[in-house]
Motif scaffolding. Sequence first.
Motif, PDB file in Angstrom:
ATOM      1  N   ASP A 245      11.962   3.397   8.586  1.00 27.82           N
ATOM      2  CA  ASP A 245      12.134   1.960   8.099  1.00 27.82           C
ATOM      3  C   ASP A 245      12.796   1.053   9.101  1.00 27.82           C
ATOM      4  N   ALA A 246      12.371  -0.219   9.164  1.00 30.60           N
ATOM      5  CA  ALA A 246      12.841  -1.054   9.795  1.00 30.60           C
ATOM      6  C   ALA A 246      14.343  -1.833   9.383  1.00 30.60           C
ATOM      7  N   SER A 247      14.790  -2.098  10.116  1.00 28.97           N
ATOM      8  CA  SER A 247      16.337  -2.837   9.792  1.00 28.97           C
ATOM      9  C   SER A 247      16.024  -3.998   8.803  1.00 28.97           C
ATOM     10  N   ARG A 248      17.081  -4.098   7.799  1.00 29.22           N
ATOM     11  CA  ARG A 248      16.763  -4.996   6.660  1.00 29.22           C
ATOM     12  C   ARG A 248      17.131  -6.464   6.763  1.00 29.22           C
ATOM     13  N   ALA A 249      18.068  -6.801   7.819  1.00 29.06           N
ATOM     14  CA  ALA A 249      18.533  -7.971   7.870  1.00 29.06           C
ATOM     15  C   ALA A 249      17.454  -8.926   8.425  1.00 29.06           C
ATOM     16  N   PRO A 250      17.378 -10.183   8.076  1.00 24.21           N
ATOM     17  CA  PRO A 250      16.204 -11.096   8.227  1.00 24.21           C
ATOM     18  C   PRO A 250      16.189 -10.917   9.835  1.00 24.21           C
ATOM     19  N   ALA A 252      15.620  -8.609  11.967  1.00 29.12           N
ATOM     20  CA  ALA A 252      16.385  -7.543  12.598  1.00 29.12           C
ATOM     21  C   ALA A 252      15.188  -6.623  12.990  1.00 29.12           C
ATOM     22  N   ASP A 256      14.287  -4.224  16.548  1.00 22.01           N
ATOM     23  CA  ASP A 256      13.857  -2.612  16.417  1.00 22.01           C
ATOM     24  C   ASP A 256      12.519  -2.568  17.403  1.00 22.01           C
TER      25      ASP A 256
ATOM     26  N   GLU B 132      23.855  -2.114   8.827  1.00 23.80           N
ATOM     27  CA  GLU B 132      22.512  -1.910   9.358  1.00 23.80           C
ATOM     28  C   GLU B 132      22.364  -0.292   9.624  1.00 23.80           C
ATOM     29  N   ARG B 133      21.236   0.252   9.845  1.00 19.57           N
ATOM     30  CA  ARG B 133      21.309   1.529  10.283  1.00 19.57           C
ATOM     31  C   ARG B 133      21.733   1.403  11.791  1.00 19.57           C
ATOM     32  N   GLN B 238      18.631  -8.316  -0.226  1.00 22.63           N
ATOM     33  CA  GLN B 238      17.377  -9.236  -0.513  1.00 22.63           C
ATOM     34  C   GLN B 238      16.602  -9.068  -1.533  1.00 22.63           C
TER      35      GLN B 238
END
Lengths: 439, 304
Positions: A245-250, A252, A256, B132-133, B238
């Motif tokens: 999974d990539a980071s969720r923040a716009p 972000a 990665d 965030e992770r 989101q």
Amino acid sequence: MSVGPGYILLGLAIVAGLSGAFALRTDTPDFDRTIWVISETHAQALKESAQSWKARTGQTVRIETISAPALQMRLMSLFLAGRQSASIPDLVELETGSAGAFFRMPAGRSPFVSLDAYLNEYLGRRPSTDRLGLTRLSLWRSGGHLRGVPLDCHPVTLTYRADRARSLGIAHPLNSWNDLAIAYQNGMKLELPTSSANVLMMMLLQQGVQLIDANDRSNLTDRRIAPTIAFYARLAAGSGRIGVDASRAPGAWVRDLVEERIDAALTPDYLIDELKALAPELKGKLAMTALPRFSAEDRPTSTWGGTMVGIPESSRDPKQAWDLLEWLYLSSSALAHRASTSNVVPALMHFEPTTDSTDDPFFVDTQSQLLEDLARQIPERRVSPFDAVAIAKLNGVLGQAIDAVGAGDDATLESDCSDWLKSASTSLQDWIDFGRFRE
Amino acid sequence: MKHFPVGQARRRLTPYLFLLPYFVIFACFQLYPLLKSFVLSFHRTAGLGEAQWVGLGNYFFLLREPRFWQAVANTAGFTLAYLIVQLPLALGLATLLDSRRVRGRSLFHFAFFSTYLVGPVFVALIAGRLFERHGLINRLLSFTGIQPDWLNDPWLALPTTLLASVWLSTGFAVVYLLAAMRSIDPALVDAARVDGAGAWRRFWHITLPGVKPVLVFLIAVGTVMSLQLFELPYVLFQGAGPRGSALTIVMYLFLAFFSGDLGYASAVGWVLLFLIALTVLATAWIRRFADSERSTFYPARLKG
């Protein structure tokens, strides 16, 4: 006569109200034409053409930038208000995520003018137009009519860290998804979300799968969906996993990529500008290639997102609005300007070379024409008012499959996926039957 | 026929004249949309001009729609967890801040309340970065070897929302509770101390009964705010979060509205209103019960 405090307060309230009304009175001059666009980049791209339009016709053009959700809200209010609204724009940009809400109406009562005749006349007049995204027109059809001119194609590529691939001994391009799954076992990490079906949808579109068919029937039981979900789940979970999974923040996900938490991702063309802006340190380390396929009939690309420009039915003069649309969005100079200022491939362009013939120095091993070549091969996609429900159902089945693989309970995964999809399809059809607006 | 003198008529009319502006605004912008949405909830719509009568169809469909029940379950779970976590935490912080031994209390007041000033969208954006992770929270947790995927794991969506929400609104509750604590007669506390009551007994028998009305108010406000939860999870994830695990009732309403079916969205709104009304009634009942003779919440000797 004595004046009590009540009257003084009432007087103050009236004065305050009048002052407020006066302050809110707009000083901006009246414009002849108004356009609503969804981003400042779009507005900037149109400014020059708007000035030349004024020089040509004497008409002034107001370009209002409104974020996509706010624009949808405004547009809905506008359509609710009917023809009496004083602030009807002549042209409106709309994204795929918003279009379904406006495509609910029966064919004869669509809020957008049918553009088939205008566009056919334009294409007839301009035989040199390169119709890159001709399949794109299907995205903006509703009730058998074209409701918007596509501005982009958004072909999807596999973008990867070339330096990492080299050090791991992985040679691209990889022709099939199976090849990729095997090659990436060497330690290359592909971005595969476990909690959203976006990448899965790109894989399905690549195979020509639509979740809802042209007759508004659920297509979740299409024979290609279950194996694709099972394949995806095994890439994203379990012992053979290559997905993260990539980071969720716009934005972000770019970090990665920089910090090698992901090594490859499926990227629609608009993300390339984001990459260049947010991670200049990746210059010379990235490469782009066509997508691997599931079978020889599949497209080497997919598509994600998109924007159209349309004319509201309540527009004062649709013909004049079309002339403006053609000047701002489809004239040679406008198309050339858009092609030169962004990596986003326009849906229509001219044969004149619009891109630099040299390779993009940001990427290695990449042909400069890759995106345009892929744009010619983007799969067809349609918009339905029930897309959000369909994707939520698909997401649910994907979640079940990933849980099963994670728990090691995946011996019969493909048939389990088929069963889950059958149930999801029934539920989706229930939604469609309930929500479809009947003539 | 009876005639009123002009002065008397004017006196009678004056209050109504003052009420008129508010009533006109209320009628145009609240009452009319409310009634219109009620009528709409019995229609399938594609814009106001395009409506088809479906009777109770929207409500029946809503009640058998799994995602709606997922939204109800998420919202109910959040509401319960929010009250269980936020109120004791706020009470504890307020008690600490009420102590004269704590220095820099104004600074703490400001720190706790500041998140409430900036609002849920800002808090959600900051929380998104923190959770965030590879964000700050997981960096702090790195020595434990635990690295939760706060924003991608469906099981962690509600706890993450809860943590952000508690961070957002605990300061609000602290300010109210602190004001209530400071209105308790110090003579009562001094008398209890002279009688040999320890800190815990003073808290249980004096402070807690003293702040009870504020606690009931905070339960009511917290419940209604939780039922209306929207911006925080929507910005944080989101959307509806991993596999819809952050979907709330208002978010479901929002998505229904954005799909273009205002009739269905109106039906969701009326069901939400019904749930809020039930909650308010339940809170009123709890309050009456707490005030009644049967209640053991108040020690009898402290009752007025």
